[in-house]
Design a protein around this motif. Structure first.
Motif, PDB file in Angstrom:
ATOM      1  N   GLU A  13      51.651  53.993   3.566  1.00 42.71           N
ATOM      2  CA  GLU A  13      51.313  53.473   5.465  1.00 42.71           C
ATOM      3  C   GLU A  13      50.879  52.264   5.760  1.00 42.71           C
ATOM      4  O   GLU A  13      49.889  52.031   7.205  1.00 42.71           O
ATOM      5  N   TRP A  14      49.780  51.950   4.635  1.00 41.92           N
ATOM      6  CA  TRP A  14      49.286  50.983   4.596  1.00 41.92           C
ATOM      7  C   TRP A  14      50.621  49.334   5.808  1.00 41.92           C
ATOM      8  O   TRP A  14      49.819  48.786   6.594  1.00 41.92           O
ATOM      9  N   LEU A  59      50.230  47.977  14.242  1.00 42.54           N
ATOM     10  CA  LEU A  59      48.377  47.297  14.436  1.00 42.54           C
ATOM     11  C   LEU A  59      49.198  45.553  14.903  1.00 42.54           C
ATOM     12  O   LEU A  59      48.342  44.168  15.449  1.00 42.54           O
ATOM     13  N   MET A 105      46.815  39.440   4.105  1.00 42.48           N
ATOM     14  CA  MET A 105      45.435  40.418   4.106  1.00 42.48           C
ATOM     15  C   MET A 105      46.079  41.111   3.252  1.00 42.48           C
ATOM     16  O   MET A 105      44.416  41.598   3.155  1.00 42.48           O
ATOM     17  N   VAL A 106      46.608  41.792   3.183  1.00 44.99           N
ATOM     18  CA  VAL A 106      46.264  43.148   2.490  1.00 44.99           C
ATOM     19  C   VAL A 106      47.272  43.200   0.743  1.00 44.99           C
ATOM     20  O   VAL A 106      46.480  43.671   0.289  1.00 44.99           O
ATOM     21  N   VAL A 123      45.264  43.545  -2.266  1.00 44.91           N
ATOM     22  CA  VAL A 123      45.129  44.461  -3.256  1.00 44.91           C
ATOM     23  C   VAL A 123      45.852  44.358  -4.092  1.00 44.91           C
ATOM     24  O   VAL A 123      44.907  44.454  -5.227  1.00 44.91           O
ATOM     25  N   TRP A 181      35.233  45.574  -3.523  1.00 47.16           N
ATOM     26  CA  TRP A 181      35.472  47.165  -2.299  1.00 47.16           C
ATOM     27  C   TRP A 181      36.054  47.888  -3.279  1.00 47.16           C
ATOM     28  O   TRP A 181      36.909  48.985  -3.675  1.00 47.16           O
ATOM     29  N   LYS A 206      36.340  50.664  -6.491  1.00 47.52           N
ATOM     30  CA  LYS A 206      35.127  52.175  -7.631  1.00 47.52           C
ATOM     31  C   LYS A 206      34.623  51.552  -8.505  1.00 47.52           C
ATOM     32  O   LYS A 206      35.426  51.040  -9.381  1.00 47.52           O
ATOM     33  N   ALA A 263      45.387  55.890   5.788  1.00 45.87           N
ATOM     34  CA  ALA A 263      45.425  54.567   5.284  1.00 45.87           C
ATOM     35  C   ALA A 263      45.289  53.163   5.761  1.00 45.87           C
ATOM     36  O   ALA A 263      45.444  52.489   6.990  1.00 45.87           O
ATOM     37  N   PHE A 269      42.766  49.650   4.788  1.00 43.11           N
ATOM     38  CA  PHE A 269      42.763  49.020   3.955  1.00 43.11           C
ATOM     39  C   PHE A 269      41.816  48.826   3.266  1.00 43.11           C
ATOM     40  O   PHE A 269      40.506  49.253   3.394  1.00 43.11           O
ATOM     41  N   PRO A 270      42.410  49.224   1.854  1.00 40.47           N
ATOM     42  CA  PRO A 270      40.894  49.209   0.891  1.00 40.47           C
ATOM     43  C   PRO A 270      39.958  48.070   0.291  1.00 40.47           C
ATOM     44  O   PRO A 270      38.883  48.043   0.356  1.00 40.47           O
ATOM     45  N   ASN A 271      40.525  46.657   0.814  1.00 43.39           N
ATOM     46  CA  ASN A 271      39.977  45.173   0.539  1.00 43.39           C
ATOM     47  C   ASN A 271      39.195  44.696   1.742  1.00 43.39           C
ATOM     48  O   ASN A 271      38.395  44.231   1.210  1.00 43.39           O
ATOM     49  N   LEU A 272      38.955  45.639   3.162  1.00 44.00           N
ATOM     50  CA  LEU A 272      38.446  45.600   3.731  1.00 44.00           C
ATOM     51  C   LEU A 272      37.736  45.913   4.496  1.00 44.00           C
ATOM     52  O   LEU A 272      37.246  47.584   4.076  1.00 44.00           O
ATOM     53  N   PHE A 294      41.289  44.216  12.379  1.00 44.79           N
ATOM     54  CA  PHE A 294      42.688  43.881  11.530  1.00 44.79           C
ATOM     55  C   PHE A 294      43.518  43.693  12.739  1.00 44.79           C
ATOM     56  O   PHE A 294      44.382  42.441  13.506  1.00 44.79           O
ATOM     57  N   TYR A 353      32.538  49.440   2.425  1.00 47.22           N
ATOM     58  CA  TYR A 353      34.034  49.690   2.129  1.00 47.22           C
ATOM     59  C   TYR A 353      34.500  51.123   2.292  1.00 47.22           C
ATOM     60  O   TYR A 353      34.076  52.222   2.141  1.00 47.22           O
ATOM     61  N   TYR A 365      35.702  53.684  -0.120  1.00 45.01           N
ATOM     62  CA  TYR A 365      36.238  53.939  -0.799  1.00 45.01           C
ATOM     63  C   TYR A 365      34.268  54.836  -0.481  1.00 45.01           C
ATOM     64  O   TYR A 365      34.436  55.891  -1.007  1.00 45.01           O
TER      65      TYR A 365
END
Lengths: 302, 355, 263
Positions: free
Chosen positions: A196-197, A204, A214-215, A219, A300, A302, B87, B89-92, B100, B132, B134
């Motif tokens: 889904e990302w 977008l 960017m992702v 990650v 970011w 955890k 969904a 983006f975990p890093n943003l 975005f 973030y 999370y």
């Protein structure tokens, strides 16, 4: 959980202080064998060498042993070790990543992934002496690929300056366990990238490249870097493959240390400690860098 | 309905030999809120993904604002999409997530920052821009996902089961929030759900899908009160179904478990002797005739569930079960199982189900 | 979509070629021993060599003792950490990862200096002692893999609830570990065991520097002195490694799937 957490605070409150002091060591008794084992057979021997690296044979403190590492043979050995480890780690990581992406996201049939993972498990453990034999049989002067290239394509591999007993030969050989190790470690990380990302990014308006930049790359970066460092240490300490492949003609650090342990070729036991210390220092620094990087840039996580 | 903004024409989708969407036609007006409702596997998500551009229709065309978008890639369609699993983006950070779409479009920094602030205010999380994902709850994450989808001012908003991962309380409050934001912005929206209550409560119109086909499209009122097919009637709300045999098709008289009922309508093209299915909502039935409820059937009370303010009664008419709800009246004794009862209803509330 | 698939196949194909060609080449080389024709002579020579049998047997024994030692150290520790001391888990994990950072040659170098015949713990004074030290060293090398395998296995069962249930029924610690925890993580332990086996069987550095008659030094010796036998040995070793990994894969299929996580 319930029974323990209910009973424990009660005991702590009701019992006099000394009873509590008795409780604590019994807890630690459970892990004592492990820590004793680690201290006696992992930490103490390493510490012994590290201390020895800073001592003269008479036992006084010195930096002389470390200074002696700078002599040309030893320096050259470190340099070639770092080069081989770095090259095999980075190339192995990139190729391993490409293969992992191909089998997870490439739309290939399911069996491809299963077969690749099983094989990677085997190949990442197929290091040491037999691996050297395999590459000698492949790319040595009488190896199958060398002969096929010569007889079918009229291409003389060894005329190009290639030698299996060299930097490039050793790197190529190390990749045989580095790439699979990367595949084994990084595949779960790629599984963690949610489909889904990519779809969210696409709606977008992002291009595939923008999405990666960017992702995906940010990650994956921590796992990627962590694995590169693991691969580096993996290659840096490896000796069996290189020793079986080249004898002592390629002077990498572990081989130098090996020769020193067997016969004190440096005529200074404490210089041997210094070489060992240098090896730990380099793999250790790589890990420190990784930990520093991770705590600094990955808020970011955890 | 206002002018048509999104038009889906004769769309079909097959994966290999299985067809998951067949002959789908729908015109959506500008600013309309449409729900695709149906059980899992009915093709509603596939249809949504074709509008988004993730799947290519096997046949048919999709138009947005009069332009054919059937062959456009998802990143050229200017649609905003919200997914079931958030969904983000975990890093943003939250702000970076919302920005975005603006960032990839090359929007100047200041303008983008301002838009992010607007969006944060819109979803009532103005202070969480630096968090973030999370660090947020599920409901907060889904609001951020909504803001992210809306920030680049998309032409369509697509919501793919956005509430399914949330717990019941948040689900209700967020759906009201989504509806009010949608009304405020006037954005054309498609909402995919398997939850009929959700669809009924927030949609302008609902498309009920079954087995790849749109069984019925209509307002929540129409869908609920005049279901076009047996499937729609069953899927939306609770329904009592009675099997009946036609005695006189023209006059509309039928036989239900040995009792004669007058439907006061022409049942053509069905003929005398054919069997038909009649449906009744529980709220359209009462015990004992009152006012307009002049139709009646004799039944036996099977069991009684006391639910507080309401008493749910299940009765037997021949082999069929008819449920009904009565209000709890403290001055009256509750119904007793095994007792005979007279079921009363207005004849026009009896729906004849197409098969 | 289509081009993505093409690149995926290409990447996979090139990777497969790099990994399969050396195996074929090694097999081909091993079969060249008899002039002018392919034969399994090299394999026959290897299997007939008494030193092959002795060193391989020695390494198998070393592997078995390593696995026993590893299980003895790792299982109670991992269990205790999960049950009572989750706060020191990072320290334990750090220690178990150290062998990936400290090269084996450095560790064994330390052993040689610390446990010589004049030291308080003179492991190296006798052959038995040296064997023991070798097994200990192997257990250290296998520690990262063993610990991870067991810890993952423990994660899939709810250690706390199981333990409490057993305690309520009156079970003692020995019973809990041997009758309850071990059977439940048996598959994880076995995976770790076979991985250990694969690591130990051809290990060269430690065995060579401790002067033990293990399979690794034997391989190296043959490699330095013979032409075709090394290739045959490489094929045999690969087959052994493959066997270990297939067993692990098969075990993974029997492992409990549901992750009932206590934390």
């Amino acid at each position: 959980m319930a029974t323990i957490s209910l009973s424990e605070p009660d005991a702590a409150h009701a019992a006099p202080p000394h009873a509590r002091a008795v409780r604590l060591p019994t807890q630690w008794l459970g892990v004592a064998p492990f820590f004793l084992f680690a201290i006696f057979f992992l930490i103490a021997p390493t510490a012994y060498l590290i201390l020895g690296a800073f001592q003269t044979p008479e036992g006084t403190f010195t930096l002389g042993n470390l200074a002696e590492l700078w002599q040309p043979t030893i320096r050259a050995a470190y340099w070639i070790s770092i080069k081989v480890s770095f090259a095999s780690a980075v190339i192995g990581a990139l190729v391993g990543l490409a293969i992992a992406v191909a089998i997870v996201r490439g739309g290939l049939p399911r069996w491809v992934r299963g077969a690749t993972m099983t094989f990677s498990g085997v190949a990442s453990n197929f290091a040491g002496v037999p691996l050297a034999f395999a590459f000698l049989a492949t790319l040595g002067r009488l190896g199958l690929v060398t002969i096929l290239l010569r007889d079918i394509f009229g291409f003389n591999l060894y005329a190009t300056g290639f030698n299996i007993l060299s930097f490039s030969g050793l790197t190529l050989t190390y990749l045989y366990f580095q790439i699979p190790l990367m595949v084994v470690i990084i595949t779960p990380a790629i599984d963690g990238l949610k489909k889904e990302w990519g779809e969210a990014a696409a709606t977008l308006g992002a291009t595939q490249w923008q999405y990666w930049r960017m992702v995906v790359i940010p990650v994956l970066w921590p796992s990627f870097l962590g694995t590169v460092i693991l691969l580096f240490a993996n290659a840096f300490g490896a000796i069996a493959t290189a020793y079986a492949l080249t004898g002592s003609s390629l002077n990498i650090v572990p081989i130098l240390l090996y020769a020193q342990i067997r016969g004190d070729v440096l005529h200074n036991a404490h210089l041997g400690y210094a070489i060992a210390f240098g090896m730990i220092f380099i793999t250790g620094m790589a890990n420190v860098f990784y930990i520093w990087f991770r705590t600094r840039s990955e808020r970011w996580l955890k | 309905m206002t002018e048509t903004y999104l038009s889906i024409q004769g769309v079909q989708k097959s994966f290999g030999s299985t067809t998951v969407v067949r002959d789908f036609n729908l015109d959506v007006g500008r600013g309309e809120f449409i729900s695709f409702l149906g059980p899992s596997g009915c093709g509603k998500t596939t249809m949504l993904r074709m509008v988004a551009g993730f799947e290519e229709p096997s046949a048919g065309k999709i138009f947005v604002g009069g332009k054919d978008v059937t062959n456009l890639k998802p990143n050229q369609r200017k649609v905003g999409m919200v997914f079931q699993a958030y969904a983000l983006f975990p890093n943003l950070t939250v702000a970076q997530n919302i920005a975005f779409g603006l960032r990839v479009a090359g929007t100047p920094k200041a303008e983008s920052a301002q838009r992010v602030q607007e969006m944060l205010k819109l979803i009532s999380l103005p202070h969480l821009g630096d968090r973030y994902p999370y660090q947020l709850s599920g409901g907060q994450q889904q609001r951020v996902a909504l803001a992210r989808a809306l920030a680049p001012k998309p032409r369509l908003l697509l919501l793919d089961e956005p509430l399914s991962a949330l717990d019941a309380k948040v689900r209700v409050s967020l759906r009201e929030e989504i509806r009010s934001i949608q009304k405020e912005l006037g954005i054309t929206t498609i909402f995919v759900t398997h939850d009929q209550e959700e669809a009924l409560s927030i949609s302008d119109r609902i498309v009920v899908m079954n087995n790849g086909r749109a069984d019925q499209a209509g307002t929540p009122f129409e869908i609920y009160n005049r279901p076009a097919t047996r499937f729609v009637a069953n899927f939306v709300g609770t329904l009592n179904v009675l099997e009946a045999r036609i005695l006189d098709a023209e006059a509309g008289s039928v036989d239900v478990a040995g009792q004669t009922l007058a439907l006061h309508r022409d049942l053509a093209p069905k003929r005398n002797g054919d069997t038909i299915s009649l449906a009744l909502r529980p709220e359209a039935v009462s015990l004992g005739r009152t006012g307009e409820r002049t139709g009646a059937l004799d039944a036996t009370i099977a069991d009684v569930h006391f639910l507080g303010s309401v008493i749910r009664v299940r009765t037997k008419v021949g082999d069929s079960t008819v449920s009904l709800d009565t209000f709890n009246d403290p001055t009256m004794p509750p119904p007793v199982s095994g007792a005979p009862a007279e079921l009363a209803f207005a004849p026009r509330d009896l729906m004849v189900l197409a098969d | 979509m289509k081009s993505g698939k093409f690149w995926a196949w290409l990447t996979f194909g090139l990777g497969a070629a790099y990994f399969i060609i050396p195996l074929l080449a090694t097999l081909e080389f091993a079969m060249r021993m008899r002039r002018g024709t392919y034969s399994f002579d090299a394999f026959a020579v290897v299997f007939g060599d008494p030193r092959f049998q002795q060193t391989f047997g020695y390494s198998v024994m070393a592997a078995i003792f390593t696995i026993l030692l590893g299980v003895l150290i790792v299982v109670p520790t991992a269990y205790w950490i999960r049950l009572r001391m989750p706060h020191i888990r990072p320290i334990v994990e750090f220690v178990t990862l150290l062998p990936l950072v400290i090269p084996a040659i450095v560790i064994v170098f330390g052993y040689i200096r610390m446990y010589g015949s004049n030291s308080p713990l003179p492991f190296l004074a006798s052959a038995r002692g040296t064997d023991a030290l070798l097994v200990i060293g192997y257990a250290i090398l296998a520690l990262p893999y063993m610990y991870r395998a067991v810890d993952t296995g423990l994660r899939t069962i709810d250690v706390r609830t199981l333990t409490e249930a057993a305690q309520i029924l009156g079970a003692g610690w020995a019973t809990i570990i041997t009758r309850l925890i071990l059977p439940n993580v048996l598959i994880a332990v076995l995976s770790g065991a076979f991985l250990t086996f694969a690591i130990v069987i051809g290990e060269f550095t430690m065995a060579s520097l401790l002067n033990r008659p293990a399979f690794g030094p034997y391989l190296q010796n043959i490699g330095a002195n013979r032409a075709y036998e090394p290739a045959a040995l490489a094929v045999i070793t690969f087959a052994v490694t493959w066997g270990c990994m297939s067993v692990i894969q098969m075990l993974a299929r029997f492992a409990p799937k549901s992750a009932n996580r206590p934390d």
